[in-house]
Design a protein around this motif. Sequence first.
Motif, PDB file in Angstrom:
ATOM      1  N   SER A  75      -1.321  38.143  -6.012  1.00  0.00           N
ATOM      2  CA  SER A  75       0.021  37.835  -5.538  1.00  0.00           C
ATOM      3  C   SER A  75      -0.128  37.009  -4.273  1.00  0.00           C
ATOM      4  O   SER A  75      -0.746  37.454  -3.300  1.00  0.00           O
ATOM      5  N   SER A  76       0.398  35.782  -4.314  1.00  0.00           N
ATOM      6  CA  SER A  76       0.223  34.869  -3.181  1.00  0.00           C
ATOM      7  C   SER A  76       1.560  34.242  -2.798  1.00  0.00           C
ATOM      8  O   SER A  76       2.532  34.298  -3.559  1.00  0.00           O
ATOM      9  N   CYS A  77       1.556  33.646  -1.615  1.00  0.00           N
ATOM     10  CA  CYS A  77       2.722  32.879  -1.163  1.00  0.00           C
ATOM     11  C   CYS A  77       2.208  31.652  -0.418  1.00  0.00           C
ATOM     12  O   CYS A  77       2.510  31.447   0.753  1.00  0.00           O
ATOM     13  N   PHE A  78       1.373  30.844  -1.098  1.00  0.00           N
ATOM     14  CA  PHE A  78       0.834  29.628  -0.475  1.00  0.00           C
ATOM     15  C   PHE A  78       1.965  28.662  -0.137  1.00  0.00           C
ATOM     16  O   PHE A  78       2.120  28.250   1.003  1.00  0.00           O
ATOM     17  N   LEU A  79       2.756  28.283  -1.128  1.00  0.00           N
ATOM     18  CA  LEU A  79       3.976  27.513  -0.904  1.00  0.00           C
ATOM     19  C   LEU A  79       5.208  28.309  -1.302  1.00  0.00           C
ATOM     20  O   LEU A  79       6.296  28.065  -0.777  1.00  0.00           O
ATOM     21  N   ARG A  80       5.042  29.242  -2.233  1.00  0.00           N
ATOM     22  CA  ARG A  80       6.133  30.075  -2.729  1.00  0.00           C
ATOM     23  C   ARG A  80       5.504  31.301  -3.386  1.00  0.00           C
ATOM     24  O   ARG A  80       4.290  31.322  -3.663  1.00  0.00           O
ATOM     25  N   PRO A  81       6.262  32.332  -3.706  1.00  0.00           N
ATOM     26  CA  PRO A  81       5.689  33.493  -4.381  1.00  0.00           C
ATOM     27  C   PRO A  81       5.187  33.152  -5.782  1.00  0.00           C
ATOM     28  O   PRO A  81       5.912  32.577  -6.600  1.00  0.00           O
ATOM     29  N   VAL A  82       3.935  33.505  -6.054  1.00  0.00           N
ATOM     30  CA  VAL A  82       3.294  33.304  -7.350  1.00  0.00           C
ATOM     31  C   VAL A  82       2.454  34.544  -7.651  1.00  0.00           C
ATOM     32  O   VAL A  82       1.775  35.073  -6.765  1.00  0.00           O
ATOM     33  N   ILE A  83       2.493  35.003  -8.903  1.00  0.00           N
ATOM     34  CA  ILE A  83       1.610  36.064  -9.382  1.00  0.00           C
ATOM     35  C   ILE A  83       0.881  35.528 -10.602  1.00  0.00           C
ATOM     36  O   ILE A  83       1.495  34.915 -11.476  1.00  0.00           O
ATOM     37  N   GLY A  84      -0.428  35.762 -10.675  1.00  0.00           N
ATOM     38  CA  GLY A  84      -1.163  35.310 -11.842  1.00  0.00           C
ATOM     39  C   GLY A  84      -2.571  35.845 -11.874  1.00  0.00           C
ATOM     40  O   GLY A  84      -3.018  36.533 -10.944  1.00  0.00           O
ATOM     41  N   MET A  85      -3.267  35.530 -12.960  1.00  0.00           N
ATOM     42  CA  MET A  85      -4.677  35.899 -13.111  1.00  0.00           C
ATOM     43  C   MET A  85      -5.520  34.778 -12.514  1.00  0.00           C
ATOM     44  O   MET A  85      -5.612  33.691 -13.062  1.00  0.00           O
ATOM     45  N   GLN A  86      -6.125  35.061 -11.386  1.00  0.00           N
ATOM     46  CA  GLN A  86      -6.881  34.063 -10.632  1.00  0.00           C
ATOM     47  C   GLN A  86      -8.292  33.905 -11.189  1.00  0.00           C
ATOM     48  O   GLN A  86      -8.898  34.860 -11.666  1.00  0.00           O
ATOM     49  N   ASP A  87      -8.815  32.681 -11.095  1.00  0.00           N
ATOM     50  CA  ASP A  87     -10.217  32.428 -11.394  1.00  0.00           C
ATOM     51  C   ASP A  87     -10.676  31.264 -10.537  1.00  0.00           C
ATOM     52  O   ASP A  87      -9.878  30.404 -10.138  1.00  0.00           O
ATOM     53  N   LEU A  88     -11.974  31.242 -10.231  1.00  0.00           N
ATOM     54  CA  LEU A  88     -12.580  30.205  -9.382  1.00  0.00           C
ATOM     55  C   LEU A  88     -11.854  30.093  -8.046  1.00  0.00           C
ATOM     56  O   LEU A  88     -11.516  29.016  -7.574  1.00  0.00           O
ATOM     57  N   LEU A  89     -11.598  31.255  -7.453  1.00  0.00           N
ATOM     58  CA  LEU A  89     -11.161  31.453  -6.069  1.00  0.00           C
ATOM     59  C   LEU A  89      -9.682  31.234  -5.807  1.00  0.00           C
ATOM     60  O   LEU A  89      -9.093  31.963  -5.009  1.00  0.00           O
ATOM     61  N   TRP A  90      -9.042  30.217  -6.424  1.00  0.00           N
ATOM     62  CA  TRP A  90      -7.590  30.115  -6.258  1.00  0.00           C
ATOM     63  C   TRP A  90      -6.914  29.421  -7.429  1.00  0.00           C
ATOM     64  O   TRP A  90      -5.696  29.260  -7.440  1.00  0.00           O
ATOM     65  N   GLY A  91      -7.696  29.052  -8.437  1.00  0.00           N
ATOM     66  CA  GLY A  91      -7.090  28.560  -9.664  1.00  0.00           C
ATOM     67  C   GLY A  91      -6.439  29.702 -10.434  1.00  0.00           C
ATOM     68  O   GLY A  91      -6.634  30.885 -10.125  1.00  0.00           O
ATOM     69  N   LEU A  92      -5.649  29.355 -11.453  1.00  0.00           N
ATOM     70  CA  LEU A  92      -4.957  30.366 -12.245  1.00  0.00           C
ATOM     71  C   LEU A  92      -5.176  30.121 -13.732  1.00  0.00           C
ATOM     72  O   LEU A  92      -5.004  28.996 -14.215  1.00  0.00           O
ATOM     73  N   LEU A  93      -5.532  31.176 -14.450  1.00  0.00           N
ATOM     74  CA  LEU A  93      -5.606  31.131 -15.905  1.00  0.00           C
ATOM     75  C   LEU A  93      -4.220  31.231 -16.522  1.00  0.00           C
ATOM     76  O   LEU A  93      -3.956  30.687 -17.595  1.00  0.00           O
ATOM     77  N   ASP A  94      -3.349  31.945 -15.850  1.00  0.00           N
ATOM     78  CA  ASP A  94      -1.957  32.088 -16.244  1.00  0.00           C
ATOM     79  C   ASP A  94      -1.211  32.633 -15.046  1.00  0.00           C
ATOM     80  O   ASP A  94      -1.812  33.214 -14.139  1.00  0.00           O
ATOM     81  N   GLY A  95       0.111  32.466 -15.037  1.00  0.00           N
ATOM     82  CA  GLY A  95       0.871  32.973 -13.906  1.00  0.00           C
ATOM     83  C   GLY A  95       2.342  32.639 -14.017  1.00  0.00           C
ATOM     84  O   GLY A  95       2.793  31.984 -14.956  1.00  0.00           O
ATOM     85  N   MET A  96       3.106  33.095 -13.004  1.00  0.00           N
ATOM     86  CA  MET A  96       4.540  32.839 -12.935  1.00  0.00           C
ATOM     87  C   MET A  96       4.937  32.658 -11.476  1.00  0.00           C
ATOM     88  O   MET A  96       4.220  33.103 -10.566  1.00  0.00           O
ATOM     89  N   ASN A  97       6.084  32.010 -11.259  1.00  0.00           N
ATOM     90  CA  ASN A  97       6.593  31.858  -9.897  1.00  0.00           C
ATOM     91  C   ASN A  97       7.983  32.467  -9.765  1.00  0.00           C
ATOM     92  O   ASN A  97       8.563  32.970 -10.739  1.00  0.00           O
ATOM     93  N   ASP A  98       8.511  32.408  -8.555  1.00  0.00           N
ATOM     94  CA  ASP A  98       9.787  33.061  -8.274  1.00  0.00           C
ATOM     95  C   ASP A  98      10.989  32.302  -8.813  1.00  0.00           C
ATOM     96  O   ASP A  98      12.117  32.785  -8.731  1.00  0.00           O
ATOM     97  N   ALA A  99      10.779  31.113  -9.388  1.00  0.00           N
ATOM     98  CA  ALA A  99      11.865  30.361 -10.007  1.00  0.00           C
ATOM     99  C   ALA A  99      12.054  30.724 -11.478  1.00  0.00           C
ATOM    100  O   ALA A  99      12.975  30.219 -12.127  1.00  0.00           O
TER     101      ALA A  99
END
Length: 317
Positions: free
Chosen positions: A121-145
């Motif tokens: 669960s991150s908020c780099f630019l906005r709230p995002v939740i996802g399955m992270q890989d390679l430190l900050w990439g995402l295999l899948d995820g969703m945002n607050d929109a």
Amino acid sequence: MAAVRQQHKTFQAIEVGDGGDGRWAAHARALWQDMEGLLTAEGRTPEGADRVRALFRAHMPEMVPVLNRLTGQLDRPEAEAFLTHAALRPFSPACTQIGRNGILLRNYDFPPDQCEGTIVSSCFLRPVIGMQDLLWGLLDGMNDAGLAISLTYGGRSVYGRGFAILIVVRYLLETCDTVDEAVGRLRTLPIAVPQNLTLVDPAKAVTVFVGPDMSPTMAPDACAANHQHLPVTDEQERDMRTQERLHAIRAAGADVAAMLKPPLYRSVDEQGTVTLYTACYQPVEGRVTYYWPGESWHQSFGDFTPGFRTVGWGLAG
């Protein structure tokens, strides 16, 4: 009677905020020794590092402050070049996914020891939740929109200059509100390896084929396995059963129970590949559930719970 060998993997859920308070860096530093070997030889040269930095700044300018923040927090040689995800060795997971009625459902198939296994669960630019890989990439995820995205390998052995798809998923979720906006943004991004992206928002679900040798191309429907617009060879079908899985998910629809059974669910094979997890995103509600046979883990923007889950698979041998 054949013996059964057990493989296990521990998944972790973490909150990292905007990446500047040390939580992301502590997690990333623990993984760095395994990750840095994925950087290409070109990315280790001053000229290569300059090239990927310029590529990132040209195509993902909104994320440059985040890249700088994470690079400074990680404080490791070659960290910036690595985190651009524009100089990484290619990888090819065998996955199946479908978008339907505001739901994104996917299986992620890969060797357990080659997947980070971090729900973030991150908020780099906005709230995002996802399955992270390679430190900050995402295999899948969703945002607050209410936008959700997942990836599968496109099945073609082509490689070019461009971004690993993991950072593309991250970028689209950080900067886009809708499927149409994300598809438009995709047309501006160089992609290193053929990939399929399934995107879902409250009004639409699509799959898009992308790659270094093609413009983004709409799939016939919002389903994907591991092939694109070209015919599947007999060898590819034997190895990946991509057409079988695509037919199966089209028939089943967005059905979690079907994803946890063959042919969509993969037990450990001779190459060590297994269905590592099933993810069901409901982005309008801001909820995701990760499934394994007999077990599930719920997360949401309103109630994100850090912690650990260990799951296992049996392999006859």
